[in-house]
Design a protein around this motif. Structure first.
Motif, mmCIF file in Angstrom:
data_model
loop_
_atom_site.group_PDB
_atom_site.id
_atom_site.type_symbol
_atom_site.label_atom_id
_atom_site.label_comp_id
_atom_site.label_asym_id
_atom_site.label_seq_id
_atom_site.Cartn_x
_atom_site.Cartn_y
_atom_site.Cartn_z
ATOM 1 N N UNK A 148 0.810 -1.223 0.000
ATOM 2 C CA UNK A 148 0.000 0.000 0.000
ATOM 3 C C UNK A 148 0.839 1.268 0.000
ATOM 4 N N UNK A 149 2.151 1.153 -0.161
ATOM 5 C CA UNK A 149 2.991 2.351 -0.260
ATOM 6 C C UNK A 149 3.270 2.616 -1.732
ATOM 7 N N UNK A 150 2.430 3.444 -2.340
ATOM 8 C CA UNK A 150 2.529 3.666 -3.784
ATOM 9 C C UNK A 150 3.044 5.054 -4.129
ATOM 10 N N UNK A 151 3.475 5.823 -3.139
ATOM 11 C CA UNK A 151 3.990 7.171 -3.385
ATOM 12 C C UNK A 151 5.143 7.447 -2.425
ATOM 13 N N UNK A 152 5.808 8.591 -2.614
ATOM 14 C CA UNK A 152 6.949 8.948 -1.775
ATOM 15 C C UNK A 152 6.482 9.284 -0.356
ATOM 16 N N UNK A 153 7.252 8.870 0.639
ATOM 17 C CA UNK A 153 6.940 9.151 2.038
ATOM 18 C C UNK A 153 8.216 9.524 2.785
ATOM 19 N N UNK A 154 8.058 10.308 3.837
ATOM 20 C CA UNK A 154 9.112 10.485 4.824
ATOM 21 C C UNK A 154 8.859 9.457 5.919
ATOM 22 N N UNK A 155 9.926 8.828 6.384
ATOM 23 C CA UNK A 155 9.776 7.745 7.356
ATOM 24 C C UNK A 155 10.526 8.094 8.643
ATOM 25 N N UNK A 156 9.847 7.944 9.766
ATOM 26 C CA UNK A 156 10.494 8.054 11.072
ATOM 27 C C UNK A 156 10.377 6.687 11.733
ATOM 28 N N UNK A 157 11.525 6.114 12.066
ATOM 29 C CA UNK A 157 11.566 4.762 12.621
ATOM 30 C C UNK A 157 12.149 4.810 14.032
ATOM 31 N N UNK A 158 11.476 4.151 14.974
ATOM 32 C CA UNK A 158 11.948 4.071 16.353
ATOM 33 C C UNK A 158 12.033 2.607 16.737
ATOM 34 N N UNK A 210 -3.368 12.127 8.990
ATOM 35 C CA UNK A 210 -2.486 12.716 7.956
ATOM 36 C C UNK A 210 -2.409 11.799 6.721
ATOM 37 N N UNK A 211 -3.261 10.738 6.674
ATOM 38 C CA UNK A 211 -3.259 9.769 5.559
ATOM 39 C C UNK A 211 -1.911 9.068 5.419
ATOM 40 N N UNK A 212 -1.314 8.781 6.543
ATOM 41 C CA UNK A 212 -0.038 8.066 6.528
ATOM 42 C C UNK A 212 -0.236 6.582 6.783
ATOM 43 N N UNK A 213 0.835 5.932 7.205
ATOM 44 C CA UNK A 213 0.785 4.487 7.464
ATOM 45 C C UNK A 213 1.723 4.194 8.623
ATOM 46 N N UNK A 261 7.442 2.139 12.616
ATOM 47 C CA UNK A 261 7.739 3.017 11.486
ATOM 48 C C UNK A 261 6.520 3.883 11.184
ATOM 49 N N UNK A 262 6.737 5.193 11.141
ATOM 50 C CA UNK A 262 5.686 6.135 10.765
ATOM 51 C C UNK A 262 5.955 6.624 9.350
ATOM 52 N N UNK A 263 4.999 6.427 8.449
ATOM 53 C CA UNK A 263 5.133 6.865 7.058
ATOM 54 C C UNK A 263 4.272 8.111 6.867
#
Length: 543
Positions: free
Chosen positions: A466-476, A519-522, A536-538
């Motif tokens: 379901x990740x079909x576009x560019x995202x910024x990712x914050x991973x903890x 924010x329509x993220x993942x 992971x926050x997309x």
């Protein structure tokens, strides 16, 4: 004994060779040689007959010269074309006592003279359905007619030749049928498994081998349940197999259970089971066709979870709205009451504590509204690199000395459209969760990077579905206690907590979940007991 009786005594060796599946050419050569041994001076030949092309072809002739064999090989069949051609065309015994006087042999007299025979008798070889499939011929040096024993002999030899030819045809039909069956099994997208009455694998399709990661040698002949069914499910699934083998098929004709491949990965399979019977209708095994429904089951679970979260969100949002209104009234009245009291009065001190509790309650309703996506928060374009850089010291200040932190920001981090206070609150909640999961210390890794589905990057997401576009990712990530599958099923639900009563409200991850949905993220979570947790926050890139 006459010739026929002698042949009956000695034919067992030919029949045994046919029964053992000997080569057809060897069986026919042996039949001719046996007949010649019992009748010195006689020579034999066997020809195949092709009904479609209406011609005969060489099968066996151990005592005839090669030039004769070549002359009649491929000869057209028909009345008047020698003894064999006529027998093939008419399906009847043809007796030519003298080839030099009979019209059937007019075209072949010189050839007969060269070989040195004068009489030729030919009997058609018939199939079970009485179709001509060949001819059996006997050649004599002198002109002669057959005795009653010799007619019986040529009939019996033709019958044995028929048995040999049809046995070969039956085997070829069987092999072709088995080959087609194997091809069907292998083109099918199903896992086809045949088990014997001891639950050992007799046959498995290529799809089954590929799904399990085994070779044929590693699975054929081995117990299915001991090798591919999870240990904790073996007794239950074996009971289903035993029920099928008892003939009670209907309740378990369709059944679902997990299998484990050689790499330890589990697959949920939906089986359609059938019985295998022998010729006496005894149950000798099972044949099962299975479809891998792991992905379907996962999607169904995700859908149910999403529907449940939606319902909880709607319920929570409604309650939080009403409660928030009540809190605003209570806080307003409390503040007004405080204005009437002397600054040193005991009543003012009690009202100040009441106001503090009301503010905590309002923060709680704000978290509930955040989960339900009902909060009205101002969003702005936030550049993540400076945002994460500014946040670093405050995040690290919450950690104990026995926790080592890696804080890594990679490349150019694009801007995202969101509420910065909300994102900050989410990151603090995730860091606090990680801290509490490492009571004896450990390693905390905080990373921020860019993800694009159109190019390979250094960082691979937990799941790119379901990740079909560019995202910024914050991973903890932490090296703490981790979560089991039961906790993971409920981790985003408000008020769900694994802490002791009173130690937390259970709104940490539910708040993060609400923010991400708004924010329509993942959000992706990977965790297992004793191996830590990664969240992971997309965040979608601002257009």
């Amino acid at each position: 004994m006459n010739k026929y009786e002698q042949f009956l005594v000695s034919r067992s060796s030919v029949l045994e060779k046919i029964a053992q599946g000997g080569e057809l050419s060897d069986c026919l050569e042996m039949l001719c040689s046996l007949a010649e041994e019992n009748d010195p001076g006689m020579r034999c030949s066997i020809l195949f007959y092709n009904e479609v092309e209406n011609c005969v072809s060489h099968a066996a002739a151990p005592s005839l010269p090669d030039y004769y064999i070549e002359a009649i090989d491929g000869l057209e069949a028909g009345v008047g074309i020698g003894s064999c051609g006529t027998a093939a065309a008419t399906g009847k015994l043809v007796i030519v006592e003298n080839v030099y006087e009979h019209d059937y042999w007019a075209p072949f007299r010189e050839l007969a003279k060269k070989v040195g025979f004068s009489a030729c008798w030919s009997h058609p070889i018939l199939s079970r359905d009485k179709k001509v499939i060949g001819t059996f011929a006997m050649y004599y040096d002198e002109a002669k007619s057959p005795s009653e024993a010799e007619i019986k002999l040529i009939e019996e030899q033709a019958n044995i030749a028929s048995l040999a030819i049809q046995n070969r045809q039956d085997r070829e039909t069987l092999v072709a049928s088995l080959r087609r069956t194997e091809e069907y099994l292998n083109i099918s997208e199903a896992i086809i498994v045949e088990l014997d009455n001891k639950a050992c694998v007799v046959r498995i399709s290529d799809v089954g081998l590929k799904s399990l990661g085994f070779t044929e040698d590693e699975i054929i002949g081995h117990n299915w349940f001991e090798n591919v069914v999870p240990a904790e499910q073996q007794s239950e699934v074996l009971a289903v197999y035993e029920r099928i083998m008892s003939g009670d098929l209907e309740p378990v004709e369709y059944y679902e259970n997990e299998i484990v491949d050689r790499f330890g990965e589990r697959h949920m399979i939906s089986w359609h089971n059938r019985l295998i019977l022998d010729k006496d209708d005894n149950i000798v095994g099972t044949l099962s066709s299975g479809q891998d429904i792991t992905r379907r089951k996962l999607m169904e679970s995700q859908f149910r979870s999403a529907e449940k979260m939606k319902a909880i969100g709607q319920l929570t949002g409604g309650i939080a709205h009403d409660f928030n209104n009540l809190m605003n009234v209570a806080m307003g009245n409390t503040e007004m009451a405080m204005g009437y009291l002397d600054v040193n009065s005991e009543g003012l001190k009690h009202l100040e504590k009441t106001l503090q509790s009301l503010e905590k309650g309002k923060n709680l309703t704000t978290s509930l509204l955040s989960f339900s996506k009902s909060a009205e928060l101002e969003v702005t374009e936030v550049s993540l690199r400076p945002f994460m850089s500014d946040l670093k010291e405050r995040l690290l200040s919450t950690l104990e000395d026995d926790i080592t932190c890696e804080y890594l920001l990679y490349g150019d981090l694009a801007a995202c459209l969101l509420n910065p206070s909300e994102l900050e609150d989410c990151l603090f909640k995730l860091v606090m969760n990680a801290k509490e999961a490492m009571p004896e210390g450990g390693v905390l890794k905080i990373q921020a990077y860019s993800y694009s589905p159109n190019r390979e990057g250094e960082y691979t997401p937990i799941s790119s579905e379901d990740l079909h576009s560019d995202h910024a990712v914050i991973s903890i990530s932490d090296t703490g206690n981790g979560m089991d599958s039961i906790v993971q099923k409920h981790m985003f639900e408000p008020f769900y907590t694994t802490k002791e009563f009173g130690a937390g409200a259970g709104l940490g991850l539910s708040t993060v979940f609400g923010f991400i949905k708004r924010v329509d993220g993942k959000i992706n979570v990977a965790s297992s007991p004793g191996k830590g947790t990664t969240v992971e926050l997309y965040l979608p890139i601002a257009s």
